[in-house]
Design a protein around this motif. Structure first.
Motif, PDB file in Angstrom:
ATOM      1  N   GLY A  56     130.483  76.634  75.003  1.00 51.14           N
ATOM      2  CA  GLY A  56     130.989  77.616  76.116  1.00 51.14           C
ATOM      3  C   GLY A  56     132.778  78.126  75.622  1.00 51.14           C
ATOM      4  O   GLY A  56     133.072  78.761  76.792  1.00 51.14           O
ATOM      5  N   ARG A  57     133.259  77.807  75.139  1.00 48.38           N
ATOM      6  CA  ARG A  57     134.925  78.350  74.739  1.00 48.38           C
ATOM      7  C   ARG A  57     133.877  79.609  73.958  1.00 48.38           C
ATOM      8  O   ARG A  57     135.613  80.716  73.903  1.00 48.38           O
ATOM      9  CB  ARG A  57     135.248  77.549  73.762  1.00 48.38           C
ATOM     10  CG  ARG A  57     135.655  76.043  74.350  1.00 48.38           C
ATOM     11  CD  ARG A  57     136.611  75.358  73.538  1.00 48.38           C
ATOM     12  NE  ARG A  57     137.028  74.045  74.503  1.00 48.38           N
ATOM     13  CZ  ARG A  57     137.600  73.179  73.900  1.00 48.38           C
ATOM     14  NH1 ARG A  57     138.143  72.710  72.516  1.00 48.38           N
ATOM     15  NH2 ARG A  57     137.818  72.099  74.052  1.00 48.38           N
ATOM     16  N   HIS A  58     132.865  79.968  73.411  1.00 46.02           N
ATOM     17  CA  HIS A  58     132.551  81.236  72.632  1.00 46.02           C
ATOM     18  C   HIS A  58     132.549  81.890  73.931  1.00 46.02           C
ATOM     19  O   HIS A  58     131.096  81.623  74.790  1.00 46.02           O
ATOM     20  CB  HIS A  58     131.586  81.704  71.343  1.00 46.02           C
ATOM     21  CG  HIS A  58     132.352  80.643  70.614  1.00 46.02           C
ATOM     22  ND1 HIS A  58     132.814  78.789  70.812  1.00 46.02           N
ATOM     23  CD2 HIS A  58     132.495  81.143  69.277  1.00 46.02           C
ATOM     24  CE1 HIS A  58     132.826  78.664  69.211  1.00 46.02           C
ATOM     25  NE2 HIS A  58     133.004  79.381  68.815  1.00 46.02           N
ATOM     26  N   PRO A  59     132.967  83.728  74.476  1.00 44.74           N
ATOM     27  CA  PRO A  59     132.592  84.358  74.938  1.00 44.74           C
ATOM     28  C   PRO A  59     130.689  85.115  74.588  1.00 44.74           C
ATOM     29  O   PRO A  59     129.856  84.380  76.009  1.00 44.74           O
ATOM     30  CB  PRO A  59     133.243  85.897  74.719  1.00 44.74           C
ATOM     31  CG  PRO A  59     134.102  85.360  73.702  1.00 44.74           C
ATOM     32  CD  PRO A  59     133.952  83.858  73.114  1.00 44.74           C
ATOM     33  N   THR A  61     127.943  82.948  74.098  1.00 48.50           N
ATOM     34  CA  THR A  61     127.193  81.631  74.508  1.00 48.50           C
ATOM     35  C   THR A  61     127.532  81.460  75.112  1.00 48.50           C
ATOM     36  O   THR A  61     126.970  79.976  75.655  1.00 48.50           O
ATOM     37  CB  THR A  61     127.219  80.668  73.274  1.00 48.50           C
ATOM     38  OG1 THR A  61     128.493  80.311  73.204  1.00 48.50           O
ATOM     39  CG2 THR A  61     126.515  81.666  71.719  1.00 48.50           C
ATOM     40  N   ARG A  62     128.697  81.449  75.600  1.00 47.51           N
ATOM     41  CA  ARG A  62     129.088  80.665  77.790  1.00 47.51           C
ATOM     42  C   ARG A  62     127.606  81.152  78.447  1.00 47.51           C
ATOM     43  O   ARG A  62     127.482  80.155  78.896  1.00 47.51           O
ATOM     44  CB  ARG A  62     129.699  81.776  78.622  1.00 47.51           C
ATOM     45  CG  ARG A  62     130.534  81.389  79.523  1.00 47.51           C
ATOM     46  CD  ARG A  62     131.332  81.928  79.788  1.00 47.51           C
ATOM     47  NE  ARG A  62     132.872  82.333  78.778  1.00 47.51           N
ATOM     48  CZ  ARG A  62     133.332  81.739  79.208  1.00 47.51           C
ATOM     49  NH1 ARG A  62     134.158  81.152  79.570  1.00 47.51           N
ATOM     50  NH2 ARG A  62     134.555  82.323  77.405  1.00 47.51           N
ATOM     51  N   ASP A  66     125.935  77.501  79.828  1.00 46.87           N
ATOM     52  CA  ASP A  66     125.975  77.086  81.628  1.00 46.87           C
ATOM     53  C   ASP A  66     124.596  76.742  81.565  1.00 46.87           C
ATOM     54  O   ASP A  66     124.279  76.466  83.300  1.00 46.87           O
ATOM     55  CB  ASP A  66     126.630  78.268  82.058  1.00 46.87           C
ATOM     56  CG  ASP A  66     128.050  78.754  82.126  1.00 46.87           C
ATOM     57  OD1 ASP A  66     128.332  78.209  81.633  1.00 46.87           O
ATOM     58  OD2 ASP A  66     128.336  79.607  82.831  1.00 46.87           O
TER      59      ASP A  66
END
Length: 90
Positions: A56-59, A61-62, A66
């Motif tokens: 989730g912290r990597h744009p 792979t968000r 989720d």
């Protein structure tokens, strides 16, 4: 189903669902015995949560992080792998 079949069905269902619990290996953690499947599930939940938070912290792979289906699939895969690694000798 008649009224007599329901109690019998409930008893048989309870026996079928609880019978495998006695076959599972147990772990002694500070004097308390936990079934192996519970330990594997906790490992799966914690590891899956850590991976989803990290993703989730990597744009890029968000969207994957989720996804509830991704979390559930990851949890099952890690829990089964933990079961296989920890309890394959039993």
């Amino acid at each position: 189903m008649g009224p007599v079949d329901r109690p019998i069905q409930r008893i048989v269902s309870a026996l079928v669902l609880t019978a495998p619990a006695g076959c599972a290996p147990t772990l002694d953690v500070l004097g308390v015995f936990f079934p192996g499947w519970l330990v594997s599930t906790v490992i799966g939940v914690v590891a899956s949560y850590a991976i989803v938070v990290w993703l989730g912290r990597h744009p890029g792979t968000r969207a994957l992080a989720d996804s509830g289906l991704f979390f559930l699939s990851l949890l099952v895969a890690i829990a089964l792998a933990a079961w296989w690694v920890l309890f394959s000798a039993f």
